[in-house]
Design a protein around this motif. Sequence first.
Motif, PDB file in Angstrom:
ATOM      1  N   PHE A  63      58.908 -91.380  56.712  1.00 37.85           N
ATOM      2  CA  PHE A  63      57.689 -91.163  56.364  1.00 37.85           C
ATOM      3  C   PHE A  63      57.505 -90.503  54.956  1.00 37.85           C
ATOM      4  O   PHE A  63      57.905 -89.569  54.874  1.00 37.85           O
ATOM      5  CB  PHE A  63      56.630 -90.394  57.518  1.00 37.85           C
ATOM      6  N   ASP A  64      56.715 -91.204  54.078  1.00 40.36           N
ATOM      7  CA  ASP A  64      56.452 -90.243  52.722  1.00 40.36           C
ATOM      8  C   ASP A  64      57.741 -89.973  52.204  1.00 40.36           C
ATOM      9  O   ASP A  64      57.884 -88.908  51.706  1.00 40.36           O
ATOM     10  CB  ASP A  64      55.614 -89.336  52.903  1.00 40.36           C
ATOM     11  N   VAL A  81      50.512 -87.352  59.709  1.00 37.50           N
ATOM     12  CA  VAL A  81      50.146 -88.519  60.536  1.00 37.50           C
ATOM     13  C   VAL A  81      49.142 -88.149  61.676  1.00 37.50           C
ATOM     14  O   VAL A  81      49.479 -87.210  62.412  1.00 37.50           O
ATOM     15  CB  VAL A  81      51.630 -88.998  61.041  1.00 37.50           C
ATOM     16  N   GLY A  82      48.269 -88.717  61.312  1.00 40.80           N
ATOM     17  CA  GLY A  82      46.919 -88.385  62.572  1.00 40.80           C
ATOM     18  C   GLY A  82      46.985 -89.404  63.482  1.00 40.80           C
ATOM     19  O   GLY A  82      47.538 -90.549  63.422  1.00 40.80           O
ATOM     20  N   PRO A 173      44.984 -86.702  57.278  1.00 41.41           N
ATOM     21  CA  PRO A 173      46.422 -87.516  57.675  1.00 41.41           C
ATOM     22  C   PRO A 173      46.388 -88.463  56.318  1.00 41.41           C
ATOM     23  O   PRO A 173      45.607 -89.032  55.805  1.00 41.41           O
ATOM     24  CB  PRO A 173      46.135 -88.359  58.940  1.00 41.41           C
ATOM     25  N   LYS A 174      47.471 -88.931  55.889  1.00 41.41           N
ATOM     26  CA  LYS A 174      47.993 -90.036  55.029  1.00 41.41           C
ATOM     27  C   LYS A 174      47.946 -91.362  55.811  1.00 41.41           C
ATOM     28  O   LYS A 174      47.891 -92.562  55.157  1.00 41.41           O
ATOM     29  CB  LYS A 174      49.450 -90.025  54.219  1.00 41.41           C
ATOM     30  N   LEU A 175      48.318 -91.304  57.166  1.00 41.53           N
ATOM     31  CA  LEU A 175      48.705 -92.367  57.907  1.00 41.53           C
ATOM     32  C   LEU A 175      47.866 -92.140  59.254  1.00 41.53           C
ATOM     33  O   LEU A 175      47.961 -91.090  60.006  1.00 41.53           O
ATOM     34  CB  LEU A 175      49.906 -92.640  58.284  1.00 41.53           C
ATOM     35  N   LEU A 176      46.944 -92.920  59.480  1.00 38.13           N
ATOM     36  CA  LEU A 176      46.108 -92.834  60.887  1.00 38.13           C
ATOM     37  C   LEU A 176      46.448 -93.749  61.697  1.00 38.13           C
ATOM     38  O   LEU A 176      46.313 -95.002  61.558  1.00 38.13           O
ATOM     39  CB  LEU A 176      44.457 -92.828  60.393  1.00 38.13           C
ATOM     40  N   SER A 208      46.503 -95.074  55.196  1.00 40.80           N
ATOM     41  CA  SER A 208      46.962 -96.424  55.873  1.00 40.80           C
ATOM     42  C   SER A 208      46.650 -96.125  57.184  1.00 40.80           C
ATOM     43  O   SER A 208      46.307 -94.866  57.851  1.00 40.80           O
ATOM     44  CB  SER A 208      48.584 -96.131  55.730  1.00 40.80           C
ATOM     45  N   VAL A 209      46.547 -97.236  57.952  1.00 47.44           N
ATOM     46  CA  VAL A 209      46.241 -97.256  59.172  1.00 47.44           C
ATOM     47  C   VAL A 209      46.989 -98.027  60.066  1.00 47.44           C
ATOM     48  O   VAL A 209      47.287 -99.333  59.769  1.00 47.44           O
ATOM     49  CB  VAL A 209      44.682 -97.753  59.308  1.00 47.44           C
TER      50      VAL A 209
END
Length: 261
Positions: A63-64, A81-82, A173-176, A208-209
């Motif tokens: 991740f990232d 990350v949410g 988050p950057k990613l949900l 991002s999702v």
Amino acid sequence: MNALLEVENATMRFGGLVALNDISFSVGRGEVLAVIGPNGAGKSTLFNVVTGVYRPTSGRVRFDGSDITGHPAHDVVARGVGRTFQTSRLFSDLSVLDNVIIGMHTRTGTGVLGALFLPGASRREMAACVEKAEALLKAGSGDLFEQRYRLAGTLAQADRRRLEIARALASEPKLLLLDEPSVGMDEIETDALIADIARLKRERADLSVILIEHDMRVVEAFPHQVICIDYGSKIAEGDFAAVKADPRVQEAYLGKAAVHA
Ligand SMILES: Nc1ncnc2c1ncn2[C@@H]1O[C@H](COP(=O)(O)OP(=O)(O)OP(=O)(O)O)[C@@H](O)[C@H]1O
């Protein structure tokens, strides 16, 4: 490709059961990925592997730019990350506002010792949290902001889902990851959910999702790519139209007999 999340050959076994079988995929920055598949296919297990609830039996999660395989869940949240859950994880006896503030805990600094020894700094931080939580509730749809002092347990189902999304966003988050956000919703509520996610994406183009969904209207609405999992294996990937038309996907959902009838 500048991927934010890369899952490489992830396998998750529970004793003799292979819940995930050599799954690989990636999600770019700002991209929306939908994960579909029949009940028990391994979708939630995939979220649990990405978020550090489970360490995969084999394979990697990046991740990232960092390898986060098996990192504890709190570290994964802190990295951006949410997540929402299929069944509500809200604190029913706390207010709507407090639930959102709790979602910020990975971004706050003073903690318990700070509150004891630096009460001024702690108070200032709390005031900033309240302000930020109110802004998040205002920015969301519906009238959650007006209901901010209400106990979360008394909210209507659709508002609970909204609150869960607001709480996940509070961790910046950057990613949900959204685990079946439309579950238990009627058509009108689902349309409102689609509008909510579309708005969120318009406002945060870089977010991002990943969306686990059974409702094909939601799946059709935004994803850049769709993957279908069946018995732990990825059986199709591509855009919605291609995945929907894939005979293996139709078979997974409808059964062999129905497809070949
Ligand atoms: N902790 C666990 N221990 C043992 N088996 C598990 C565990 N978690 C999941 N499983 C099994 O792994 C398989 C995949 O489950 P998972 O919940 O990931 O499926 P899913 O695609 O999310 O299903 P649904 O759409 O019904 O939520 C199932 O057979 C499930 O029983």
